[in-house]
Design a protein around this motif. Structure first.
Motif, PDB file in Angstrom:
ATOM      1  N   PRO A  53       0.831  -1.318   0.082  1.00 55.35           N
ATOM      2  CA  PRO A  53      -0.030   0.074   0.214  1.00 55.35           C
ATOM      3  C   PRO A  53       0.652   1.272  -0.077  1.00 55.35           C
ATOM      4  CG  PRO A  53      -0.948  -1.550   1.641  1.00 55.35           C
ATOM      5  CD  PRO A  53       0.415  -2.063   1.170  1.00 55.35           C
ATOM      6  N   MET A  54       1.959   1.242   0.658  1.00 52.27           N
ATOM      7  CA  MET A  54       2.654   2.665   0.800  1.00 52.27           C
ATOM      8  C   MET A  54       3.651   2.624  -0.224  1.00 52.27           C
ATOM      9  SD  MET A  54       2.675   4.644   3.262  1.00 52.27           S
ATOM     10  CE  MET A  54       0.818   3.988   3.838  1.00 52.27           C
ATOM     11  N   ASN A  55       3.906   1.649  -1.073  1.00 51.08           N
ATOM     12  CA  ASN A  55       4.365   1.661  -2.490  1.00 51.08           C
ATOM     13  C   ASN A  55       3.618   2.085  -3.265  1.00 51.08           C
ATOM     14  OD1 ASN A  55       6.798   0.227  -1.302  1.00 51.08           O
ATOM     15  ND2 ASN A  55       6.230  -1.718  -2.329  1.00 51.08           N
ATOM     16  N   ALA A  56       2.295   1.742  -3.248  1.00 44.52           N
ATOM     17  CA  ALA A  56       1.161   2.137  -4.476  1.00 44.52           C
ATOM     18  C   ALA A  56       0.980   3.922  -4.224  1.00 44.52           C
ATOM     19  CB  ALA A  56      -0.157   1.564  -3.967  1.00 44.52           C
ATOM     20  N   VAL A  57       1.307   4.322  -3.235  1.00 44.36           N
ATOM     21  CA  VAL A  57       1.013   5.702  -2.840  1.00 44.36           C
ATOM     22  C   VAL A  57       1.762   6.748  -3.835  1.00 44.36           C
ATOM     23  CG1 VAL A  57       1.353   7.789  -1.316  1.00 44.36           C
ATOM     24  CG2 VAL A  57       0.431   5.560  -0.365  1.00 44.36           C
ATOM     25  N   THR A  58       2.944   6.155  -4.308  1.00 43.33           N
ATOM     26  CA  THR A  58       3.790   6.745  -5.070  1.00 43.33           C
ATOM     27  C   THR A  58       3.520   6.621  -6.549  1.00 43.33           C
ATOM     28  OG1 THR A  58       5.355   4.687  -5.580  1.00 43.33           O
ATOM     29  CG2 THR A  58       5.842   6.282  -3.722  1.00 43.33           C
ATOM     30  N   HIS A  59       2.422   6.076  -6.950  1.00 44.45           N
ATOM     31  CA  HIS A  59       1.848   6.019  -8.389  1.00 44.45           C
ATOM     32  C   HIS A  59       1.560   7.387  -8.907  1.00 44.45           C
ATOM     33  CE1 HIS A  59      -2.494   7.001  -8.503  1.00 44.45           C
ATOM     34  NE2 HIS A  59      -2.194   7.067  -6.899  1.00 44.45           N
ATOM     35  N   ILE A  83       4.875  10.803   1.325  1.00 49.91           N
ATOM     36  CA  ILE A  83       3.948  11.420   0.976  1.00 49.91           C
ATOM     37  C   ILE A  83       2.591  11.491   1.667  1.00 49.91           C
ATOM     38  CG2 ILE A  83       2.259  11.287  -1.093  1.00 49.91           C
ATOM     39  CD1 ILE A  83       4.509  10.452  -2.927  1.00 49.91           C
ATOM     40  N   HIS A  84       2.352  10.090   1.952  1.00 51.13           N
ATOM     41  CA  HIS A  84       1.020   9.830   3.032  1.00 51.13           C
ATOM     42  C   HIS A  84       1.286  10.752   4.290  1.00 51.13           C
ATOM     43  CE1 HIS A  84      -1.820   7.386   5.066  1.00 51.13           C
ATOM     44  NE2 HIS A  84      -1.066   7.040   5.924  1.00 51.13           N
TER      45      HIS A  84
END
Length: 170
Positions: A53-59, A83-84
């Motif tokens: 989920p934290m990786n996906a924030v960087t999309h 970012i989160h």
């Protein structure tokens, strides 16, 4: 007519805003940590990895690679958490500003305000901003898990406010 020089000290309520911003760092950090831990746990339960989920924030930065990145990495996981965390502090500024405007708050009003700001964050995150600017959690988590994540944001806001209330009495 001479222009009066404006400094930070001459702006109205500068001291109050400094307090709001200082508190927002703590409140937002608490909410970011709580929701990141919740997202990691929920993602594992939903069949993904904890960092996903934290990786996906960087999309927003890496649109193709971020949703596929499942492992722990400085590039994706740390950037995603940064970012989160910034987004959590942003919402915490509103939460703390509202609390500062009230003459008196209670534990129940803190909890209600926290829930309202968390709901507003979800609404903006998934129904107002363009898809590229959404958090991206939904890539790896169910709708039920999303409810838990935004609930943990509310819990983080409320917990910070309630701890501060009791710490200041003691």
């Amino acid at each position: 007519m001479a222009m009066k020089k404006i400094s930070m000290q001459s702006l109205p309520n500068t001291r109050a805003w400094r307090t709001v911003l200082r508190r927002a760092w703590i409140t937002g950090g608490t909410a970011a940590a709580a929701s990141a831990l919740t997202a990691a746990q929920c993602a594992r339960r939903d069949g993904a990895t904890a960092p996903a989920p934290m990786n996906a924030v960087t999309h927003a930065i890496w649109p193709r690679a971020a949703p596929r990145e499942l492992g722990l990495s400085a590039r994706f996981t740390l950037t995603g958490f940064a970012i989160h965390g910034c987004a959590s502090v942003f919402w915490a500024i509103g939460f703390e500003a509202l609390r500062a405007r009230r003459a008196r708050t209670t534990v129940w009003s803190d909890a209600a305000d926290a829930a309202a700001f968390s709901a507003a964050a979800w609404l903006v995150d998934y129904h107002v901003v363009p898809r590229r600017l959404t958090p991206g959690f939904e890539t790896h988590m169910s709708n039920r898990s999303m409810l838990y994540v935004y609930g943990s944001i509310a819990a983080g806001f409320a917990a910070a406010a309630i701890v501060r209330r009791y710490a200041s009495r003691g």
